[in-house]
Design a protein around this motif. Structure first.
Motif: not given
Length: 725
Positions: A408, A412, A460, A491, A493, A510, A514
């Motif tokens: 992740l 990002i 997230y 955002n 998720m 995923d 994103l």
């Protein structure tokens, strides 16, 4: 996807997913223009003295919501007061004795409702992320209140008379292009929501809107609550086939529910899909799959079948009242597609090659099952499991191996890197911005000159209080009418939160999601328009997905994968041979994915193209539509009706096709970068900013695309990217 915004003149079908788009509350750091105040001065003074946090100055960076001060008990009085203030502002506009013009009518309508905007944006964001029985009960009360409030405005004859006067004089009023777009949008909104109706027809429309509001709210809550009801608890002996990342995630889920020594699979997509993909336990796959497929269809207190039936009936009745043939006709007259026939033509054009490709994939699976000696028929809960085996056999590609390179934090960084290369943006994480949950992170976004343009919130991780899926929303939209109002964009998720200290690993899918949602976020952050109704993502569904889907393409590029797809333990870049295997397998299982999606879009269109709607047996309706189309039995709709929140609680009714429509644009549009052999080409990036990301709803959509691309779009790239030509 972005939450469907609730416009001042919105129909009630979007209220349950609604976020008010009237005026936006200003941040303390902005410099207002010399525009007339929409609220009465004395009334404003009274509100300023109120101790409710929604009517006090928010002394926070960027005027961000002070979540630590906002309590559940503040919402109802805040809504009541804000609606009263808004109605007073609207009445003042409607009853003004002056000759109607843009400044004294349209500008004032855009400024009105700032207090209500502030309350509603916080409330509806929290109902989707921090739901509780108390918030759900409030939502059931507040949604019909907002509908009645909207009905009063959209059917205010004096207000419509003034809007119509400005509209009729628009060609002789020296309006800017943005003002011309706005008055046409507002006038059309009044007409589409019943301003020309009279007597019983007007009363019936108001009743329909209010009832749909209640039903869509209930649908969304049922979807969340029924999903929460299911949990598949596993023992150590039930983990056969699962990669370590899935095991760790399941263990963390169980520990968060105080089940030490156990493992848990939930109905969040990031939990259940990897289980279906890797678990060697067919009996458990069946349980998980049926839990996933039957959300909202369990004949319990959270069942949505009756809600689906009544919503479809009421939408059809409303369309007839407003002079349309059916609901789809009503919805699509205000989109890029323009007609249901155009949307259906696209879906049907893709359906046949998708079914043919799925049949090839089915044969590959059956061959592998035969080699393994499987003594059962292929079922829907088997497809992902055996498709993963076929992928590994044909392309030597193991998704667990791939996931190790999609961590992740790196992803990002990757999405921020693309925004920097395309638009010169930088992102500085802030720890002084209030958040509603400790896992939420906030970044200050700056342009190439170092000027702050807004805040970006990232939420997230999945949790029981949060609805499933991924989406973009906002706590405030950009505008310039009330000053230099900077957007606050979020955002969401639903990734599995790992155990403390563990890395958050993502599937490649995923990572694409994103980037998709961040594309929506940039559409909101880069908005550069004057009027809030035209700002950011306030555009039709078949246009709003274009900027998001185009952004997905960047993470798929070899340069980006080489730079950011790094092993979560060693930080080594993804090996070149693994990159090649990913590329070779790029179109694998596209038949399955396209059938799954298109089946949902076709059922959506079938519901909403009915002219005379009687009783609906939801299960039978789905079966009838999809059997007639020749859908493979082993593939179900991506979203079955009873949990199809996009169309029954999220504003995509008769518009789920929009993802495919936008894929024409994004596939063709990204080719603009490929054709110049530079995915960050400066001139192409500037056109992308000028005509797409910054323009909101200020341009005709085909004109906007043509200005960016230099020509109209074609379907060639879409079919090529899906491997259908």
């Amino acid at each position: 996807m972005p939450n469907k915004p609730y416009r001042l003149l919105a129909t009630a079908s979007v209220i349950s997913a609604a976020l008010w788009l009237g005026g936006c509350s200003k941040q303390p750091e902005t410099t207002p223009e010399d525009t007339p105040a929409a609220a009465d001065t004395a009334q404003a003074d009274t509100v300023a003295a109120d101790t409710n946090p929604f009517f006090t100055d928010w002394d926070t960076p960027f005027g961000a919501p002070p979540f630590g001060e906002i309590k559940t008990e503040h919402f109802m009085p805040a809504f009541e007061k804000a609606m009263a203030m808004h109605m007073a502002q609207i009445d003042a506009i409607a009853n003004d004795d002056s000759v109607p013009n843009f400044a004294n009518t349209i500008d004032q309508m855009e400024l009105a409702g700032a207090e209500l905007t502030r309350v509603a944006r916080v409330f509806f964001n929290l109902t989707g992320t921090e739901s509780s029985p108390e918030l759900q009960e409030l939502q059931r009360q507040i949604s019909p209140m907002l509908t009645r409030h909207s009905n009063q405005i959209q059917m205010n004859e004096a207000l419509f008379k003034r809007v119509k006067a400005v509209y009729d004089a628009r060609n002789d009023s020296d309006l800017s292009a943005e003002q011309m777009r706005l008055i046409e949008r507002l006038y059309d909104g009044f007409v589409r929501t019943g301003a020309n109706l009279e007597g019983e027809a007007r009363e019936r429309l108001a009743a329909i809107n209010e009832r749909i509001s209640a039903l869509t709210t209930e649908f969304g809550q049922n979807m969340l609550n029924d999903s929460r009801e299911f949990i598949l608890v596993l023992e150590e002996s039930d983990l056969d086939g699962l990669p370590q990342s899935a095991i760790d995630a399941a263990k963390a889920q169980a520990e968060s529910r105080e089940m030490p020594g156990k493992y848990a699979i939930t109905l969040n997509r990031s939990s259940v899909e990897p289980f279906l993909q890797f678990s060697a336990r067919r009996d458990l796959r069946e349980k998980a799959f049926k839990g996933w497929a039957l959300r909202g269809d369990n004949d319990n207190e959270f069942d949505n079948k009756e809600n689906v039936e009544e919503i479809v009936q009421l939408r059809a009745e409303r369309a007839k009242l407003l002079g349309y043939k059916h609901h789809s006709d009503y919805v699509l007259t205000n989109t890029m597609a323009e007609t249901p026939e155009a949307a259906m033509e696209l879906l049907e054009k893709v359906w046949a090659p998708a079914v043919a490709q799925a049949e090839k994939e089915r044969q590959w699976i059956l061959e592998l099952m035969a080699e393994e000696g499987a003594d059962f028929e292929l079922a829907p809960w088997d497809w992902r499991y055996y498709a993963e085996k076929v992928r590994k056999a044909r392309f030597d590609l193991d998704q667990a191996e791939v996931a190790a390179y999609f961590e992740l934090e790196n992803m990002i960084e990757a999405k921020f890197y693309v925004a920097n290369r395309l638009f010169g943006l930088t992102f500085e994480e802030r720890n002084d911005i209030p958040v509603y949950n400790p896992v939420v992170r906030v970044w200050e976004v700056k342009d190439a000159a170092g000027n702050a343009i807004g805040l970006f919130y990232g939420d997230y991780y999945a949790r029981p209080t949060k609805r499933t899926g991924a989406w973009m929303s906002s706590f405030r939209n950009q505008q310039k009418l009330a000053g230099d109002v900077k957007p606050l964009i979020i955002n969401n998720m639903n990734l599995n939160k790992p155990a403390e200290g563990e890395a958050t690993l993502m599937t490649f899918s995923d990572a694409v999601t994103l980037f998709h949602e961040f594309g929506h976020a940039l559409h909101g952050l880069l908005s550069n328009v004057k009027y809030p109704t035209l700002a950011g993502t306030n555009v039709p569904r078949d246009w709003v997905e274009f900027p998001a889907q185009l952004y997905e393409h960047f993470i798929e590029q070899p340069y980006m994968l080489e730079k950011f797809a790094r092993h979560y333990q060693t930080n080594e870049p993804m090996p070149a041979e693994l990159l090649q295997r990913i590329k070779d397998a790029g179109n694998f299982n596209q038949g399955f994915a396209t059938v799954e999606y298109t089946a949902s879009a076709l059922v959506d269109m079938a519901y909403h193209r009915m002219e005379d709607v009687g009783e609906i047996d939801v299960r039978a309706f789905e079966d009838e539509v999809l059997t007639a189309l020749g859908k493979p039995e082993e593939i179900i709709m991506r979203h079955r009706s009873t949990h199809f929140g996009h169309i029954f609680a999220g504003g995509y009714d008769s518009a789920y096709y929009a993802y495919m429509w936008s894929e024409i644009l994004d596939a063709d549009g990204f080719d603009a970068f490929l054709e110049v052999n530079d995915i960050f080409d400066e001139e192409t990036s500037k056109r992308l900013y000028d005509y797409i990301y910054s323009r909101g709803d200020t341009l005709n959509y085909l004109d906007a695309y043509t200005n960016f691309r230099g020509r109209a779009p074609t379907t060639d790239a879409l079919l090529r990217n899906r491997g259908f030509n």
